[in-house]
Design a protein around this motif. Sequence first.
Motif, PDB file in Angstrom:
ATOM      1  N   ARG A 191      38.589  36.432 -15.129  1.00  0.00           N
ATOM      2  CA  ARG A 191      37.171  36.719 -14.864  1.00  0.00           C
ATOM      3  C   ARG A 191      36.835  36.479 -13.387  1.00  0.00           C
ATOM      4  N   VAL A 192      37.370  35.412 -12.839  1.00  0.00           N
ATOM      5  CA  VAL A 192      37.144  35.124 -11.414  1.00  0.00           C
ATOM      6  C   VAL A 192      37.727  36.237 -10.549  1.00  0.00           C
ATOM      7  N   ALA A 193      38.894  36.751 -10.945  1.00  0.00           N
ATOM      8  CA  ALA A 193      39.537  37.818 -10.170  1.00  0.00           C
ATOM      9  C   ALA A 193      38.628  39.035 -10.046  1.00  0.00           C
ATOM     10  N   PHE A 194      37.997  39.430 -11.147  1.00  0.00           N
ATOM     11  CA  PHE A 194      37.076  40.564 -11.086  1.00  0.00           C
ATOM     12  C   PHE A 194      35.822  40.225 -10.283  1.00  0.00           C
ATOM     13  N   GLY A 195      35.340  39.003 -10.425  1.00  0.00           N
ATOM     14  CA  GLY A 195      34.140  38.607  -9.696  1.00  0.00           C
ATOM     15  C   GLY A 195      34.325  38.653  -8.194  1.00  0.00           C
ATOM     16  N   LEU A 196      35.545  38.370  -7.713  1.00  0.00           N
ATOM     17  CA  LEU A 196      35.802  38.394  -6.278  1.00  0.00           C
ATOM     18  C   LEU A 196      35.660  39.807  -5.704  1.00  0.00           C
ATOM     19  N   GLY A 197      35.894  40.824  -6.552  1.00  0.00           N
ATOM     20  CA  GLY A 197      35.697  42.204  -6.095  1.00  0.00           C
ATOM     21  C   GLY A 197      34.251  42.469  -5.719  1.00  0.00           C
ATOM     22  N   ALA A 198      33.326  41.899  -6.476  1.00  0.00           N
ATOM     23  CA  ALA A 198      31.905  42.068  -6.184  1.00  0.00           C
ATOM     24  C   ALA A 198      31.530  41.373  -4.876  1.00  0.00           C
ATOM     25  N   VAL A 199      32.137  40.221  -4.615  1.00  0.00           N
ATOM     26  CA  VAL A 199      31.866  39.502  -3.361  1.00  0.00           C
ATOM     27  C   VAL A 199      32.315  40.333  -2.163  1.00  0.00           C
ATOM     28  N   LEU A 200      33.505  40.920  -2.258  1.00  0.00           N
ATOM     29  CA  LEU A 200      34.010  41.773  -1.189  1.00  0.00           C
ATOM     30  C   LEU A 200      33.106  42.980  -0.985  1.00  0.00           C
ATOM     31  N   ALA A 201      32.607  43.558  -2.075  1.00  0.00           N
ATOM     32  CA  ALA A 201      31.730  44.730  -1.983  1.00  0.00           C
ATOM     33  C   ALA A 201      30.445  44.407  -1.236  1.00  0.00           C
ATOM     34  N   LEU A 202      29.889  43.244  -1.461  1.00  0.00           N
ATOM     35  CA  LEU A 202      28.667  42.853  -0.752  1.00  0.00           C
ATOM     36  C   LEU A 202      28.911  42.737   0.742  1.00  0.00           C
ATOM     37  N   GLY A 203      30.083  42.228   1.127  1.00  0.00           N
ATOM     38  CA  GLY A 203      30.420  42.155   2.546  1.00  0.00           C
ATOM     39  C   GLY A 203      30.520  43.531   3.172  1.00  0.00           C
ATOM     40  N   ILE A 204      31.129  44.467   2.450  1.00  0.00           N
ATOM     41  CA  ILE A 204      31.252  45.839   2.945  1.00  0.00           C
ATOM     42  C   ILE A 204      29.874  46.484   3.091  1.00  0.00           C
ATOM     43  N   LEU A 205      28.981  46.201   2.157  1.00  0.00           N
ATOM     44  CA  LEU A 205      27.637  46.773   2.185  1.00  0.00           C
ATOM     45  C   LEU A 205      26.898  46.384   3.461  1.00  0.00           C
ATOM     46  N   LEU A 206      27.080  45.159   3.910  1.00  0.00           N
ATOM     47  CA  LEU A 206      26.403  44.701   5.131  1.00  0.00           C
ATOM     48  C   LEU A 206      26.853  45.498   6.348  1.00  0.00           C
ATOM     49  N   VAL A 207      28.138  45.837   6.407  1.00  0.00           N
ATOM     50  CA  VAL A 207      28.659  46.636   7.521  1.00  0.00           C
ATOM     51  C   VAL A 207      28.232  48.090   7.383  1.00  0.00           C
ATOM     52  N   ARG A 208      28.280  48.599   6.165  1.00  0.00           N
ATOM     53  CA  ARG A 208      28.014  50.013   5.909  1.00  0.00           C
ATOM     54  C   ARG A 208      26.583  50.420   6.256  1.00  0.00           C
ATOM     55  N   ARG A 209      25.657  49.487   6.175  1.00  0.00           N
ATOM     56  CA  ARG A 209      24.261  49.806   6.490  1.00  0.00           C
ATOM     57  C   ARG A 209      24.099  50.315   7.920  1.00  0.00           C
TER      58      ARG A 209
END
Length: 500
Positions: A191-209
């Motif tokens: 479960r933690v492994a999948f949750g880390l994907g969401a954390v990485l996605a949020l970081g990408i979102l900050l750059v993508r803006r």
Amino acid sequence: MSSVETGRITTRIPARLDRLPWSRWHWLVVVGLGTVWILDGLEVTIVGSMSDALRPHDTGLGMSSWDVGFAGAAYVAGSCVGALVFGQLTDRFGRKRLFLLTLGVYTVATVLTAFSMAPWWYFAARFLTGTGIGGEYAAVNSAIDELIPKAHRGRVDVAINGSYWVGAAIGSLLTIPLLNPSVVSASWGWRVAFGLGAVLALGILLVRRNVPESPRWLFIHGREHDAERIVDDIERRVGEEAGERLPEPGEDEEITIRQRRSIGFATIARTVFTLYPRRTVLCFALFVGQAFLYNAFFFTYGDTLSSFFGVKQTGWYLAVFAASNFAGALLLSPLFDRVGRVRMITGTYVVSGVLLAVTGLILGGLSAVTLTLMGAIVFFIASAGASSAYLTASEVFPMETRALCIAFFYSIGTAAGGISGPLFFGWLIDQASEAKDVTGIAVGYFVGAALMVAGGVTEAFLGIRAEGRSLESIAQPLTAEDRDDPGDASGSDAPQPAHA
């Protein structure tokens, strides 16, 4: 869908973007948009590595090998649906709106996966995660190709698509501690492994803006002033970094466009099937080959290692495999601009297909280490070829249809190879496990090899020499002034100067 003409403009925006030297601004585009493939690689690898963790009823979800394959197929099916839905919206509403939306869908779905309470929940969450990733492929690939200069487009596109394997390597290494019950509880590790994907996605979102809308999309849709403002800003930033005045494009690089609010779906369909039939066949062959090969082999690779070779921690093996894939895409990508698209795509598809067939022939004599070594060799070459399928689809069709064409071929090819592949391999593994004979899965290798060779041969005959050329010269926009009505299919592949 309305296609009312709103005006006509003559612009040099495509030429202005294509003549820019490489700069920090282009790295912003690469990081902001290209990192989505890291997420995809992370997702697929975690699923492949978690097969043992998902089997127990107490700490996992009580899933069989077939269930693992079905989860992979559900993810791919979601990707197909997401690509088609979001691909059409990308061409209609713009690249930026959609590459922000699709990343949001992925993030929410990944969190839902982490909280799965039953197989049906897990399957549904995987499907929804796939819709976000599929939409990303359409929105991001179209935006990248429209923002990257023509001299660098091939290597950048291939390398970015190859960054999938950075995520695969990260996912592989993450599973080592997360699947160790002495480090993390068995009921929480996956479960933690999948949750880390969401954390990485949020970081990408900050750059993508900070990545702008595609100026090419803007001027075709009647927003030429916004397009000019964005290009002026890009030129200023690149010029300041270069420390010199950028050369002005010539008048012969102008293009006159009949602006429209949108292009109807029927026109897009006629464009793909009637105006460019040979390119349609080409893209289909490339996508089917790479989709079956990768989805069949990699979705179930962890299961193969654990079922036949007794490997408990597959992360190290998958990390080596992933590193080889990324190295291949990164190191071979410059050759797609230097040697040319046709030679490189043909070579990577045919050679990797032949090597995979050889691996199937000697499968009975391989160990976990030697199988991984053979996989690393095969996919060092295949990864560059697979990435070039997305490059081809994003280059060879008109700008107004680019995102939907990427989505269409991704969906059709992936549905043909990516859904059937994991199910087929899952079934082969179950049958071979009962017989305790790993050679029972060799037939899957042979099918994948045949499809890759077929894709390479198709490229040799129908490939497009797109290296160093503007997107508008490879496929003239449907709204170009000197083209007949967009609905007119009087053109064909034959007179296109881009054809090899």
